[in-house]
Design an enzyme around this catalytic site. Structure first.
Site, PDB file in Angstrom:
ATOM      1  N   CYS A  98      16.576  77.842  15.151  1.00 49.89           N
ATOM      2  CA  CYS A  98      17.825  78.532  15.432  1.00 49.89           C
ATOM      3  C   CYS A  98      18.463  77.925  16.675  1.00 49.89           C
ATOM      4  O   CYS A  98      18.011  76.894  17.173  1.00 49.89           O
ATOM      5  CB  CYS A  98      17.602  80.044  15.590  1.00 49.89           C
ATOM      6  SG  CYS A  98      16.782  80.539  17.136  1.00 49.89           S
ATOM      7  N   HIS A 129      16.609  63.441  31.854  1.00 49.15           N
ATOM      8  CA  HIS A 129      15.689  63.510  30.717  1.00 49.15           C
ATOM      9  C   HIS A 129      15.263  64.932  30.376  1.00 49.15           C
ATOM     10  O   HIS A 129      14.314  65.127  29.627  1.00 49.15           O
ATOM     11  CB  HIS A 129      14.448  62.647  30.993  1.00 49.15           C
ATOM     12  CG  HIS A 129      14.749  61.189  31.074  1.00 49.15           C
ATOM     13  ND1 HIS A 129      13.968  60.293  31.769  1.00 49.15           N
ATOM     14  CD2 HIS A 129      15.763  60.450  30.552  1.00 49.15           C
ATOM     15  CE1 HIS A 129      14.484  59.078  31.680  1.00 49.15           C
ATOM     16  NE2 HIS A 129      15.574  59.154  30.953  1.00 49.15           N
ATOM     17  N   ASN A 179      11.494  51.514  46.969  1.00 46.20           N
ATOM     18  CA  ASN A 179      10.457  51.342  45.943  1.00 46.20           C
ATOM     19  C   ASN A 179       9.423  50.352  46.455  1.00 46.20           C
ATOM     20  O   ASN A 179       9.799  49.327  47.029  1.00 46.20           O
ATOM     21  CB  ASN A 179      11.091  50.820  44.648  1.00 46.20           C
ATOM     22  CG  ASN A 179      10.220  51.086  43.435  1.00 46.20           C
ATOM     23  OD1 ASN A 179       9.051  50.738  43.422  1.00 46.20           O
ATOM     24  ND2 ASN A 179      10.790  51.709  42.420  1.00 46.20           N
ATOM     25  N   PRO A 180       8.129  50.613  46.256  1.00 46.31           N
ATOM     26  CA  PRO A 180       7.117  49.649  46.700  1.00 46.31           C
ATOM     27  C   PRO A 180       7.205  48.311  45.978  1.00 46.31           C
ATOM     28  O   PRO A 180       6.777  47.287  46.503  1.00 46.31           O
ATOM     29  CB  PRO A 180       5.784  50.354  46.382  1.00 46.31           C
ATOM     30  CG  PRO A 180       6.125  51.805  46.321  1.00 46.31           C
ATOM     31  CD  PRO A 180       7.519  51.853  45.750  1.00 46.31           C
ATOM     32  N   VAL A 187      11.229  65.312  35.040  1.00 49.64           N
ATOM     33  CA  VAL A 187      11.413  66.581  34.345  1.00 49.64           C
ATOM     34  C   VAL A 187      10.807  67.747  35.115  1.00 49.64           C
ATOM     35  O   VAL A 187      10.811  68.879  34.636  1.00 49.64           O
ATOM     36  CB  VAL A 187      10.823  66.518  32.913  1.00 49.64           C
ATOM     37  CG1 VAL A 187      11.590  65.510  32.070  1.00 49.64           C
ATOM     38  CG2 VAL A 187       9.334  66.166  32.936  1.00 49.64           C
TER      39      VAL A 187
END
Length: 250
Positions: free
Chosen positions: A135, A124, A222-223, A108
Site C-alpha cells: 500500500c 540514499h 579523506n585519508p 543512512v
C-alpha cells in the site's frame, strides 16, 4: 591543491570557512566509520559471509526478505548504540556559523542529526524509515530490535521494506532536486566540504563540481585520494573526526 602536511593547510581551510555565508557539505561512510558504523567497501563490510552489495538490492529482498531484514536489524542496532563523533559535532558547529547551509549525506544513519545538524538531505534514504510494498504507507520504524522479522505494515499487513535506495534503484528525485536547487540558486556559495566519501558515484562528483562552478572553494577530507582529488582546491589526507575539530576549534 594541497595535502595535509602542515598546520598551514588546516589554517587555510579555517580561513576559507570563516565568514562563509553559503556552505555545502557532502559526506560518505568515512564520516560515520569513526563512530563504529561499518563501511560498505572496507573489510568491515561483510555480515555473515554476505557483502552489503549482495543484500542491498531489490532482488535479494524479493528472494529472501527475512535475511535482508536481519541484516538491517543488525545495522539499526549498531547505529542505535553509536554516538556522533567529533567530526559530526564539528559539522554541526559549521552549520551554526553559516547563513545558508546544506549537508547531503550518503549515510543512512542519523548521526548528523543527533550531533545537531538540521539541514540534512539523505541521498540514499534512512535506516529509520520504511515503506509498504503493498500500500502507500511510508513512515518511521524506530523499534530496536524489530518487533517481527520481516516487519509488516500496520495498515494492511503487507511487507515493509527499508526506505533506502538500493543498488539498481534510482535516487529520490525530490531529494536530488533540493540539492540541485541549493547549489544553483544560492546568491553566494562560498565553500563546499567533501568528507569521508570515495566519490565513486557520478552524482557525488557532479554535485562537488557544481559547487565549484558556483564559486565555492572545494575542500576534500579523506585519508585516501578519490576521483575528485585532482579538481578540489584543498585536499586534507586525514580522518574527519581528527581534522574537522582542528578546523573548527583551532
Amino acid at each position: 591543491m594541497g595535502t595535509l602536511k602542515t598546520h598551514a593547510e588546516v589554517s587555510r581551510v579555517r580561513e576559507l570557512l570563516q565568514g562563509a555565508k553559503g556552505i555545502f557539505v557532502l559526506t560518505g561512510a568515512g564520516a560515520s566509520a569513526e563512530s563504529g558504523i561499518p563501511t560498505f567497501r572496507g573489510a568491515d563490510g561483510w555480515w555473515k559471509k554476505f557483502r552489503a552489495e549482495d543484500l542491498a538490492t531489490p532482488q535479494a529482498f524479493s528472494e529472501n526478505p527475512g535475511l535482508v531484514w536481519e541484516w538491517y536489524d543488525h545495522r539499526r542496532r549498531l547505529v542505535a548504540e553509536a554516538s556522533p563523533n567529533d567530526g559530526h559535532k564539528a559539522l554541526a558547529k559549521i552549520e551554526g556559523s553559516a547563513e545558508r547551509f546544506l549537508l547531503a549525506t550518503q549515510n543512512v544513519d542519523d548521526l548528523h542529526e543527533r550531533a545537531g545538524n538540521r539541514n540534512v538531505e539523505h541521498v540514499h534514504g534512512s535506516l529509520w524509515r520504511v515503506r509498504c510494498t503493498s500500500c502507500s504507507y511510508a513512515g518511521e520504524l524506530r523499534d530496536v530490535p524489530l518487533p517481527e522479522t520481516p516487519p509488516r505494515c500496520k495498515a494492511c499487513r503487507g511487507l515493509l521494506r527499508p526506505d533506502i535506495v538500493w543498488f539498481g534503484e534510482t535516487l529520490n528525485l525530490a531529494v536530488v532536486q533540493r540539492i540541485d536547487d541549493f547549489l544553483q540558486k544560492l546568491p553566494t556559495l562560498d565553500a563546499a566540504l567533501v568528507v569521508g566519501t570515495t566519490a565513486v558515484f557520478g552524482y557525488i562528483q557532479q554535485w562537488a563540481l557544481m559547487a565549484k562552478q558556483s564559486g565555492a572553494a572545494v575542500i576534500e577530507i579523506n585519508p585516501q585520494e578519490t576521483p575528485l582529488t585532482q579538481v578540489v582546491d584543498v585536499a586534507l589526507r586525514a580522518k574527519s573526526a581528527e581534522v574537522l575539530p582542528q578546523i573548527v576549534d583551532g
